[in-house]
Design a protein around this motif. Structure first.
Motif, PDB file in Angstrom:
ATOM      1  N   GLU A  13       0.852  -1.185   0.000  1.00  0.00           N
ATOM      2  CA  GLU A  13       0.000   0.000   0.000  1.00  0.00           C
ATOM      3  C   GLU A  13       0.889   1.237   0.000  1.00  0.00           C
ATOM      4  O   GLU A  13       2.099   1.131   0.241  1.00  0.00           O
ATOM      5  N   PRO A  14       0.323   2.413  -0.268  1.00  0.00           N
ATOM      6  CA  PRO A  14       1.164   3.615  -0.312  1.00  0.00           C
ATOM      7  C   PRO A  14       1.993   3.823   0.952  1.00  0.00           C
ATOM      8  O   PRO A  14       3.127   4.297   0.894  1.00  0.00           O
ATOM      9  N   GLN A  15       1.457   3.472   2.129  1.00  0.00           N
ATOM     10  CA  GLN A  15       2.181   3.647   3.387  1.00  0.00           C
ATOM     11  C   GLN A  15       2.577   2.311   4.019  1.00  0.00           C
ATOM     12  O   GLN A  15       2.929   2.261   5.194  1.00  0.00           O
ATOM     13  N   ALA A  16       2.463   1.240   3.255  1.00  0.00           N
ATOM     14  CA  ALA A  16       2.787  -0.087   3.792  1.00  0.00           C
ATOM     15  C   ALA A  16       3.445  -0.908   2.700  1.00  0.00           C
ATOM     16  O   ALA A  16       2.800  -1.697   2.012  1.00  0.00           O
ATOM     17  N   GLY A  17       4.744  -0.690   2.537  1.00  0.00           N
ATOM     18  CA  GLY A  17       5.512  -1.451   1.566  1.00  0.00           C
ATOM     19  C   GLY A  17       6.213  -2.600   2.266  1.00  0.00           C
ATOM     20  O   GLY A  17       5.660  -3.678   2.440  1.00  0.00           O
ATOM     21  N   SER A  18       7.423  -2.339   2.722  1.00  0.00           N
ATOM     22  CA  SER A  18       8.149  -3.373   3.457  1.00  0.00           C
ATOM     23  C   SER A  18       7.459  -3.710   4.788  1.00  0.00           C
ATOM     24  O   SER A  18       7.557  -4.838   5.279  1.00  0.00           O
ATOM     25  N   ASP A  19       6.750  -2.745   5.362  1.00  0.00           N
ATOM     26  CA  ASP A  19       6.031  -2.969   6.618  1.00  0.00           C
ATOM     27  C   ASP A  19       4.612  -3.426   6.302  1.00  0.00           C
ATOM     28  O   ASP A  19       3.647  -2.670   6.436  1.00  0.00           O
ATOM     29  N   ALA A  20       4.487  -4.695   5.916  1.00  0.00           N
ATOM     30  CA  ALA A  20       3.180  -5.196   5.468  1.00  0.00           C
ATOM     31  C   ALA A  20       2.149  -5.190   6.582  1.00  0.00           C
ATOM     32  O   ALA A  20       0.945  -5.063   6.320  1.00  0.00           O
ATOM     33  N   ALA A  21       2.574  -5.310   7.815  1.00  0.00           N
ATOM     34  CA  ALA A  21       1.626  -5.346   8.934  1.00  0.00           C
ATOM     35  C   ALA A  21       0.915  -4.008   9.123  1.00  0.00           C
ATOM     36  O   ALA A  21      -0.082  -3.940   9.853  1.00  0.00           O
ATOM     37  N   ALA A  22       1.388  -2.950   8.461  1.00  0.00           N
ATOM     38  CA  ALA A  22       0.790  -1.627   8.608  1.00  0.00           C
ATOM     39  C   ALA A  22      -0.312  -1.357   7.592  1.00  0.00           C
ATOM     40  O   ALA A  22      -0.841  -0.244   7.544  1.00  0.00           O
TER      41      ALA A  22
ATOM     42  N   SER B   5       0.654 -14.401   7.670  1.00  0.00           N
ATOM     43  CA  SER B   5       1.494 -15.603   7.613  1.00  0.00           C
ATOM     44  C   SER B   5       1.467 -16.202   6.213  1.00  0.00           C
ATOM     45  O   SER B   5       2.477 -16.723   5.732  1.00  0.00           O
ATOM     46  N   ILE B   6       0.317 -16.120   5.527  1.00  0.00           N
ATOM     47  CA  ILE B   6       0.233 -16.577   4.138  1.00  0.00           C
ATOM     48  C   ILE B   6       1.135 -15.718   3.257  1.00  0.00           C
ATOM     49  O   ILE B   6       1.894 -16.232   2.416  1.00  0.00           O
ATOM     50  N   ALA B   7       1.070 -14.411   3.450  1.00  0.00           N
ATOM     51  CA  ALA B   7       1.869 -13.492   2.628  1.00  0.00           C
ATOM     52  C   ALA B   7       3.354 -13.749   2.794  1.00  0.00           C
ATOM     53  O   ALA B   7       4.108 -13.799   1.816  1.00  0.00           O
ATOM     54  N   PHE B   8       3.797 -13.929   4.037  1.00  0.00           N
ATOM     55  CA  PHE B   8       5.220 -14.122   4.283  1.00  0.00           C
ATOM     56  C   PHE B   8       5.701 -15.476   3.763  1.00  0.00           C
ATOM     57  O   PHE B   8       6.821 -15.601   3.254  1.00  0.00           O
ATOM     58  N   ALA B   9       4.850 -16.508   3.878  1.00  0.00           N
ATOM     59  CA  ALA B   9       5.215 -17.814   3.324  1.00  0.00           C
ATOM     60  C   ALA B   9       5.360 -17.732   1.813  1.00  0.00           C
ATOM     61  O   ALA B   9       6.284 -18.311   1.219  1.00  0.00           O
ATOM     62  N   ALA B  10       4.447 -16.996   1.176  1.00  0.00           N
ATOM     63  CA  ALA B  10       4.513 -16.826  -0.276  1.00  0.00           C
ATOM     64  C   ALA B  10       5.767 -16.053  -0.675  1.00  0.00           C
ATOM     65  O   ALA B  10       6.417 -16.360  -1.689  1.00  0.00           O
ATOM     66  N   LEU B  11       6.124 -15.045   0.114  1.00  0.00           N
ATOM     67  CA  LEU B  11       7.259 -14.194  -0.244  1.00  0.00           C
ATOM     68  C   LEU B  11       8.584 -14.935  -0.200  1.00  0.00           C
ATOM     69  O   LEU B  11       9.514 -14.596  -0.936  1.00  0.00           O
ATOM     70  N   ASP B  12       8.716 -15.953   0.645  1.00  0.00           N
ATOM     71  CA  ASP B  12       9.944 -16.749   0.624  1.00  0.00           C
ATOM     72  C   ASP B  12      10.167 -17.351  -0.761  1.00  0.00           C
ATOM     73  O   ASP B  12      11.278 -17.319  -1.305  1.00  0.00           O
ATOM     74  N   SER B  13       9.084 -17.893  -1.338  1.00  0.00           N
ATOM     75  CA  SER B  13       9.185 -18.449  -2.688  1.00  0.00           C
ATOM     76  C   SER B  13       9.354 -17.346  -3.726  1.00  0.00           C
ATOM     77  O   SER B  13      10.135 -17.480  -4.676  1.00  0.00           O
TER      78      SER B  13
ATOM     79  N   MET C 171      15.136  -4.686  -8.898  1.00  0.00           N
ATOM     80  CA  MET C 171      15.234  -6.008  -8.275  1.00  0.00           C
ATOM     81  C   MET C 171      15.852  -5.944  -6.883  1.00  0.00           C
ATOM     82  O   MET C 171      15.676  -6.861  -6.079  1.00  0.00           O
ATOM     83  N   GLN C 172      16.552  -4.861  -6.595  1.00  0.00           N
ATOM     84  CA  GLN C 172      17.046  -4.645  -5.236  1.00  0.00           C
ATOM     85  C   GLN C 172      15.972  -4.088  -4.316  1.00  0.00           C
ATOM     86  O   GLN C 172      16.200  -3.950  -3.109  1.00  0.00           O
ATOM     87  N   ILE C 173      14.790  -3.788  -4.876  1.00  0.00           N
ATOM     88  CA  ILE C 173      13.745  -3.097  -4.126  1.00  0.00           C
ATOM     89  C   ILE C 173      12.518  -3.967  -3.895  1.00  0.00           C
ATOM     90  O   ILE C 173      12.046  -4.104  -2.763  1.00  0.00           O
ATOM     91  N   PHE C 174      11.952  -4.574  -4.971  1.00  0.00           N
ATOM     92  CA  PHE C 174      10.691  -5.291  -4.742  1.00  0.00           C
ATOM     93  C   PHE C 174      10.911  -6.670  -4.129  1.00  0.00           C
ATOM     94  O   PHE C 174      12.026  -7.143  -4.021  1.00  0.00           O
ATOM     95  N   GLU C 175       9.812  -7.274  -3.680  1.00  0.00           N
ATOM     96  CA  GLU C 175       9.817  -8.512  -2.884  1.00  0.00           C
ATOM     97  C   GLU C 175      10.615  -8.338  -1.589  1.00  0.00           C
ATOM     98  O   GLU C 175      11.245  -9.269  -1.084  1.00  0.00           O
ATOM     99  N   GLY C 176      10.589  -7.121  -1.051  1.00  0.00           N
ATOM    100  CA  GLY C 176      11.359  -6.801   0.141  1.00  0.00           C
ATOM    101  C   GLY C 176      12.687  -6.204  -0.250  1.00  0.00           C
ATOM    102  O   GLY C 176      13.483  -6.846  -0.935  1.00  0.00           O
ATOM    103  N   THR C 177      12.946  -4.963   0.139  1.00  0.00           N
ATOM    104  CA  THR C 177      14.202  -4.313  -0.226  1.00  0.00           C
ATOM    105  C   THR C 177      15.383  -5.116   0.312  1.00  0.00           C
ATOM    106  O   THR C 177      15.246  -5.936   1.232  1.00  0.00           O
ATOM    107  N   ASN C 178      16.543  -4.867  -0.239  1.00  0.00           N
ATOM    108  CA  ASN C 178      17.719  -5.598   0.238  1.00  0.00           C
ATOM    109  C   ASN C 178      18.103  -5.214   1.656  1.00  0.00           C
ATOM    110  O   ASN C 178      18.766  -5.988   2.360  1.00  0.00           O
TER     111      ASN C 178
END
Length: 381
Positions: free
Chosen positions: A130-139, A235-243, A361-368
């Motif tokens: 979301e605009p204010q919830a990128g890496s901080d998905a819980a927000a 928990s679903i989102a984080f499990a998916a993000l590992d893959s 690629m250094q940014i999406f799916e969680g920044t480095n």
């Protein structure tokens, strides 16, 4: 030059050969037409990839997938990315979008939707940020509220949706309660009353596939499209993000391989001071470092993939792979521009595009930076 791959089976070797044929025919011949300027969407391309079986490879055959181990699937992504990074990223995101249903959906849900998704008849997007919830998905703030019929009305803003406005479905994450355990996952249709997509972002690279925001204004998602339980979404989102991080690692490696190949070819053609520039030690050492980075990146994502295939924990290794591979892609593509000299800074050669594509690629799916945080927290445990 084709990578000499170590593959576990004859079937896997045949699959890589098929991928190279399809990528050379369908991707390499079209990429420049769609990545120039603001880019145009490659209509029909993902249907073609689906028909060849490349969109459901890591999922079990009984679900309609290809039944391939992740180490093979990721090498397919790498081959696609070496021809067209935007398409490979979208294929990776599609696989990421199928993960919640394939892993947490009920048998009835899987039977209803999964075969067409894995066959590529329906291509997906992932709607978490979301605009204010990128890496901080819980927000995240986008809300899903039950109506009198028991369905969910979605209200809020989503951002950075790869394939936004083009996908047939979205793995949508919205708030049904409070706190980190108040987020739920939905399989949202791509076209819904009350769902409007924003103008595609004007990106540095990956022009051929749109990235958009989305506004939900009371759009209804039926109750049977809830994946898992209410509150299980994070928990679903984080499990998916590992893959998903492994998918991006493979795409980054393919991009780096393409840059290395272009640099080596140019260095063997260009002459300076009476000999090919590859024969000058300074440039030869630069190419050697680029090759070492590509080989190291590939080894890193394959190690994580083999752990996943073996059913052992791989979350830390997935973050390591995403970090190492995307940093390698940024370095190798930048060095490729250097090898080309002034020509590398022009659109006459593809290396300037590779360099622009590597940055995201250094940014999406969680920044480095987030990957480093994830890795360090494993040690704290």
């Amino acid at each position: 030059m084709p990578v000499d791959r170590l593959l576990p089976t004859d079937e896997a070797r045949a699959l890589i050969e098929l991928t190279r044929e399809v990528a050379d025919k369908e991707l390499a011949t079209r990429v420049d037409d769609h990545e120039r300027g603001d880019g145009t969407y490659p209509e029909g391309l993902f249907g073609t990839l689906g028909e060849t079986g490349l969109l459901g490879l890591p999922y079990p055959e009984e679900q309609g997938g290809g039944g391939q181990p992740y180490e093979v699937y990721l090498q397919v992504l790498e081959e696609l990315a070496a021809r067209w990074a935007a398409v490979a990223v979208t294929v990776s995101v599609h696989g990421l979008s199928c993960f919640p249903l394939a892993t947490f959906g009920t048998a009835e849900q899987q039977e209803r939707w999964l075969p067409s998704m894995l066959a590529g008849e329906m291509v997906g997007g992932y709607s978490l940020s979301e605009p204010q919830a990128g890496s901080d998905a819980a927000a995240l703030r986008c809300r899903a509220v039950k109506d009198d019929a028991g369905d969910y009305r979605i209200t809020g803003e989503k951002a950075w949706i790869t394939h936004g406005g083009k996908a047939d479905f979205y793995a949508l994450f919205a708030r049904t309660g409070e706190g980190s355990r108040g987020i739920s996952c939905f399989l949202a249709p791509g076209q819904t009353d009350g769902l409007v997509f924003g103008k595609p972002e004007e990106k540095m690279g990956l022009h051929g596939v749109p990235t958009t925001s989305a506004t939900w204004d009371g759009g209804v998602v039926e109750a049977d499209r809830l994946i898992g339980q209410e509150g299980q979404g994070l928990s679903i989102a984080f499990a998916a993000l590992d893959s998903g991080r492994l998918g991006i690692a493979a795409c980054a490696t393919g991009l780096a391989q393409a840059a290395l190949d272009a640099a080596v070819e140019y260095a063997n053609e260009r002459q300076a001071f009476g000999k090919k520039i590859v024969d000058h030690q300074g440039l030869g050492f630069l190419l050697a470092d680029m090759a070492a980075a590509v080989d190291s990146a590939r080894a890193t994502y394959l190690d994580a993939a083999r752990r996943r295939d073996a059913g052992v924990p791989y979350s830390r290794q997935a973050s390591v792979a995403k970090l190492i591979c995307t940093d390698a892609a940024m370095k190798v593509t930048t060095d490729a521009v250097q090898v080309f000299g002034g020509y590398g800074y022009t659109r006459d050669f593809p290396v300037e595009r590779y360099m622009r594509e590597a940055k995201i690629m250094q940014i999406f799916e969680g920044t480095n930076q987030i990957q480093r945080l994830v890795i360090s927290r494993h040690f704290a445990r």
